[in-house]
Scaffold this active site. Structure first.
Site, PDB file in Angstrom:
ATOM      1  N   ASN A 192      34.994 -63.418 -90.495  1.00  0.00           N
ATOM      2  CA  ASN A 192      35.358 -62.001 -90.490  1.00  0.00           C
ATOM      3  C   ASN A 192      36.876 -61.908 -90.674  1.00  0.00           C
ATOM      4  O   ASN A 192      37.631 -62.206 -89.757  1.00  0.00           O
ATOM      5  CB  ASN A 192      34.928 -61.385 -89.145  1.00  0.00           C
ATOM      6  CG  ASN A 192      35.409 -59.954 -88.986  1.00  0.00           C
ATOM      7  OD1 ASN A 192      35.843 -59.323 -89.950  1.00  0.00           O
ATOM      8  ND2 ASN A 192      35.323 -59.439 -87.764  1.00  0.00           N
ATOM      9  N   TRP A 193      37.280 -61.519 -91.865  1.00  0.00           N
ATOM     10  CA  TRP A 193      38.717 -61.502 -92.180  1.00  0.00           C
ATOM     11  C   TRP A 193      39.419 -60.284 -91.586  1.00  0.00           C
ATOM     12  O   TRP A 193      40.642 -60.190 -91.647  1.00  0.00           O
ATOM     13  CB  TRP A 193      38.934 -61.559 -93.698  1.00  0.00           C
ATOM     14  CG  TRP A 193      38.365 -62.795 -94.359  1.00  0.00           C
ATOM     15  CD1 TRP A 193      37.752 -63.857 -93.735  1.00  0.00           C
ATOM     16  CD2 TRP A 193      38.359 -63.104 -95.751  1.00  0.00           C
ATOM     17  NE1 TRP A 193      37.365 -64.792 -94.667  1.00  0.00           N
ATOM     18  CE2 TRP A 193      37.730 -64.358 -95.915  1.00  0.00           C
ATOM     19  CE3 TRP A 193      38.818 -62.436 -96.900  1.00  0.00           C
ATOM     20  CZ2 TRP A 193      37.534 -64.962 -97.164  1.00  0.00           C
ATOM     21  CZ3 TRP A 193      38.631 -63.035 -98.149  1.00  0.00           C
ATOM     22  CH2 TRP A 193      38.004 -64.284 -98.278  1.00  0.00           C
ATOM     23  N   LYS A 194      38.668 -59.348 -91.074  1.00  0.00           N
ATOM     24  CA  LYS A 194      39.222 -58.118 -90.482  1.00  0.00           C
ATOM     25  C   LYS A 194      40.183 -57.433 -91.478  1.00  0.00           C
ATOM     26  O   LYS A 194      39.989 -57.538 -92.684  1.00  0.00           O
ATOM     27  CB  LYS A 194      39.902 -58.414 -89.144  1.00  0.00           C
ATOM     28  CG  LYS A 194      39.004 -59.212 -88.202  1.00  0.00           C
ATOM     29  CD  LYS A 194      39.458 -59.174 -86.790  1.00  0.00           C
ATOM     30  CE  LYS A 194      38.614 -60.123 -85.975  1.00  0.00           C
ATOM     31  NZ  LYS A 194      38.824 -59.995 -84.558  1.00  0.00           N
TER      32      LYS A 194
ATOM     33  N   HIS B 114      30.567 -54.394 -84.389  1.00  0.00           N
ATOM     34  CA  HIS B 114      31.641 -55.280 -83.923  1.00  0.00           C
ATOM     35  C   HIS B 114      32.372 -54.603 -82.759  1.00  0.00           C
ATOM     36  O   HIS B 114      32.522 -53.384 -82.738  1.00  0.00           O
ATOM     37  CB  HIS B 114      32.613 -55.572 -85.074  1.00  0.00           C
ATOM     38  CG  HIS B 114      33.580 -56.664 -84.725  1.00  0.00           C
ATOM     39  ND1 HIS B 114      34.706 -56.434 -83.987  1.00  0.00           N
ATOM     40  CD2 HIS B 114      33.553 -57.991 -84.986  1.00  0.00           C
ATOM     41  CE1 HIS B 114      35.349 -57.582 -83.805  1.00  0.00           C
ATOM     42  NE2 HIS B 114      34.667 -58.551 -84.406  1.00  0.00           N
TER      43      HIS B 114
ATOM     44  N   GLU C 221      35.367 -54.292 -82.052  1.00  0.00           N
ATOM     45  CA  GLU C 221      36.515 -53.460 -82.413  1.00  0.00           C
ATOM     46  C   GLU C 221      36.058 -52.078 -82.872  1.00  0.00           C
ATOM     47  O   GLU C 221      36.786 -51.091 -82.726  1.00  0.00           O
ATOM     48  CB  GLU C 221      37.372 -54.181 -83.476  1.00  0.00           C
ATOM     49  CG  GLU C 221      38.148 -55.326 -82.832  1.00  0.00           C
ATOM     50  CD  GLU C 221      38.373 -56.536 -83.711  1.00  0.00           C
ATOM     51  OE1 GLU C 221      38.258 -56.437 -84.940  1.00  0.00           O
ATOM     52  OE2 GLU C 221      38.657 -57.614 -83.148  1.00  0.00           O
TER      53      GLU C 221
ATOM     54  N   GLU D 240      29.294 -61.782 -78.938  1.00  0.00           N
ATOM     55  CA  GLU D 240      30.753 -61.886 -78.945  1.00  0.00           C
ATOM     56  C   GLU D 240      31.303 -61.247 -77.675  1.00  0.00           C
ATOM     57  O   GLU D 240      31.488 -60.018 -77.618  1.00  0.00           O
ATOM     58  CB  GLU D 240      31.326 -61.149 -80.161  1.00  0.00           C
ATOM     59  CG  GLU D 240      30.875 -61.712 -81.486  1.00  0.00           C
ATOM     60  CD  GLU D 240      31.899 -61.425 -82.560  1.00  0.00           C
ATOM     61  OE1 GLU D 240      32.514 -62.377 -83.046  1.00  0.00           O
ATOM     62  OE2 GLU D 240      32.114 -60.244 -82.885  1.00  0.00           O
TER      63      GLU D 240
ATOM     64  N   GLY E  95      39.735 -62.930 -80.254  1.00  0.00           N
ATOM     65  CA  GLY E  95      41.164 -62.904 -80.584  1.00  0.00           C
ATOM     66  C   GLY E  95      42.070 -63.249 -79.419  1.00  0.00           C
ATOM     67  O   GLY E  95      43.280 -63.036 -79.494  1.00  0.00           O
TER      68      GLY E  95
ATOM     69  N   SER F 119      37.098 -66.598 -80.474  1.00  0.00           N
ATOM     70  CA  SER F 119      38.055 -67.716 -80.418  1.00  0.00           C
ATOM     71  C   SER F 119      37.424 -69.058 -80.787  1.00  0.00           C
ATOM     72  O   SER F 119      37.760 -70.094 -80.203  1.00  0.00           O
ATOM     73  CB  SER F 119      38.727 -67.772 -79.046  1.00  0.00           C
ATOM     74  OG  SER F 119      39.478 -66.588 -78.828  1.00  0.00           O
TER      75      SER F 119
ATOM     76  N   GLY G 291      36.740 -65.187 -86.438  1.00  0.00           N
ATOM     77  CA  GLY G 291      37.778 -64.249 -86.858  1.00  0.00           C
ATOM     78  C   GLY G 291      39.016 -65.004 -87.331  1.00  0.00           C
ATOM     79  O   GLY G 291      39.093 -65.463 -88.475  1.00  0.00           O
ATOM     80  N   GLY G 292      39.973 -65.186 -86.426  1.00  0.00           N
ATOM     81  CA  GLY G 292      41.268 -65.784 -86.772  1.00  0.00           C
ATOM     82  C   GLY G 292      41.166 -67.081 -87.552  1.00  0.00           C
ATOM     83  O   GLY G 292      41.864 -67.269 -88.555  1.00  0.00           O
TER      84      GLY G 292
HETATM   85  C1  PEP Z   1      35.618 -61.643 -84.387  1.00  0.00           C
HETATM   86  O1  PEP Z   1      36.414 -60.763 -84.606  1.00  0.00           O
HETATM   87  O2  PEP Z   1      34.437 -61.462 -84.706  1.00  0.00           O
HETATM   88  C2  PEP Z   1      36.091 -62.868 -83.759  1.00  0.00           C
HETATM   89  C3  PEP Z   1      35.202 -63.656 -83.247  1.00  0.00           C
HETATM   90  O3  PEP Z   1      37.456 -63.093 -83.740  1.00  0.00           O
HETATM   91  P1  PEP Z   1      38.213 -64.429 -83.238  1.00  0.00           P
HETATM   92  O4  PEP Z   1      37.478 -65.625 -83.787  1.00  0.00           O
HETATM   93  O5  PEP Z   1      39.598 -64.312 -83.775  1.00  0.00           O
HETATM   94  O6  PEP Z   1      38.161 -64.406 -81.736  1.00  0.00           O
END
Ligand code: PEP
Length: 252
Positions: A11-13, A96, A98, A168, A174, A214, A235-236
């Protein structure tokens, strides 16, 4: 024991320039040379077509980070499932954290989106998970039960075949604070038990439940060793091809 193929998604956000997105898509496509793991990337909306071009001929699928709850019409700013399919998307992320917690999407709205997306032919990565305050009060199972029940209400067996659930925990997204493999397993097993109770063995055994929060190349093997952890939503660490590909490899 049912065998579920591992699913790893990036997920590049709201990150990447067009040039960065194309380079990242191309590098991921080059690095995924077999289909032992189902791999998908979720670039920002405006880059979908361009990233889709970079994935052509590779097994990496394209997904969108959101989708409209409506099929067409006067919904300024929204993007319909049919539009996403035309860009080459197979998947849409829905629910999600967010979007639930920053944008304020409700359980009813998420259920509406899930139905519209599936009716129109997309597959869905449905995100759920508890906040830190909910975990500290021991409410996580109540939260999972409510989220599974609300988001999946009214789905057919065929539609369930196009759902991936992403657990999640909001406190892990994040933050660098990954759930332990045991915490992830406990949550996934509970979600699967709710699927079993509500929808029966076939759906419970075949629905992939992936972990997000994470995830890094270093913690992937431990998480994936758990029987109910069927992959990762990243994500990251999905913004660098090397780390994302290392996660794909560790999941396989
Ligand atoms: C996400 O946004 O779905 C996510 C899991 O982010 P991160 O891996 O950065 O925690």
């Amino acid at each position: 024991m049912p065998t579920r193929k591992k699913f790893v998604a990036g997920n590049w956000k709201m990150n990447t320039t067009l040039a960065e997105a194309k380079a990242l898509g191309a590098a991921v496509a080059k690095g995924v040379t077999d289909d032992r793991v189902t791999v998908a990337v979720f670039p920002p909306y405006p880059w979908l077509t361009a990233v889709g071009e970079t994935l052509k001929g590779s097994p990496v699928a394209l997904g969108a980070q959101d989708v409209s709850s409506e099929k067409k019409g006067a919904f300024t700013g929204e993007v319909s499932p049919a539009m996403l399919l035309e860009t080459g998307c197979k998947y849409a992320l829905i629910g999600h954290s967010e979007r639930r917690h920053i944008i304020g999407e409700s359980e009813t709205f998420i259920n509406h989106k899930v139905h519209t997306a599936l009716e129109e032919g997309l597959s869905v990565v449905l995100c759920m998970g508890e906040t830190l305050a909910e975990r500290e009060r021991g409410l996580q199972e109540r939260v999972f039960q409510r989220q599974v029940y609300a988001a999946c209400a009214g789905l057919t067996d065929e539609q369930f075949g196009r759902i991936v659930i992403a657990y999640e925990p909001v406190w892990a997204i994040g933050t660098g604070k990954v759930a332990t493999p045991e915490q992830a397993q406990e949550a996934h097993a509970f979600v699967r038990s709710k699927l079993r109770q509500l929808y029966g063995d076939k759906i419970a055994d075949s629905t992939p439940i992936v972990y997000g929060g994470s995830v890094t190349p270093d913690n992937t093997v431990g998480l994936m060793s758990q029987p109910d952890v069927d992959g990762a939503l990243v994500g990251g660490a999905s913004l660098k091809a090397d780390s994302f590909l290392a996660i794909v490899k560790a999941a396989g």
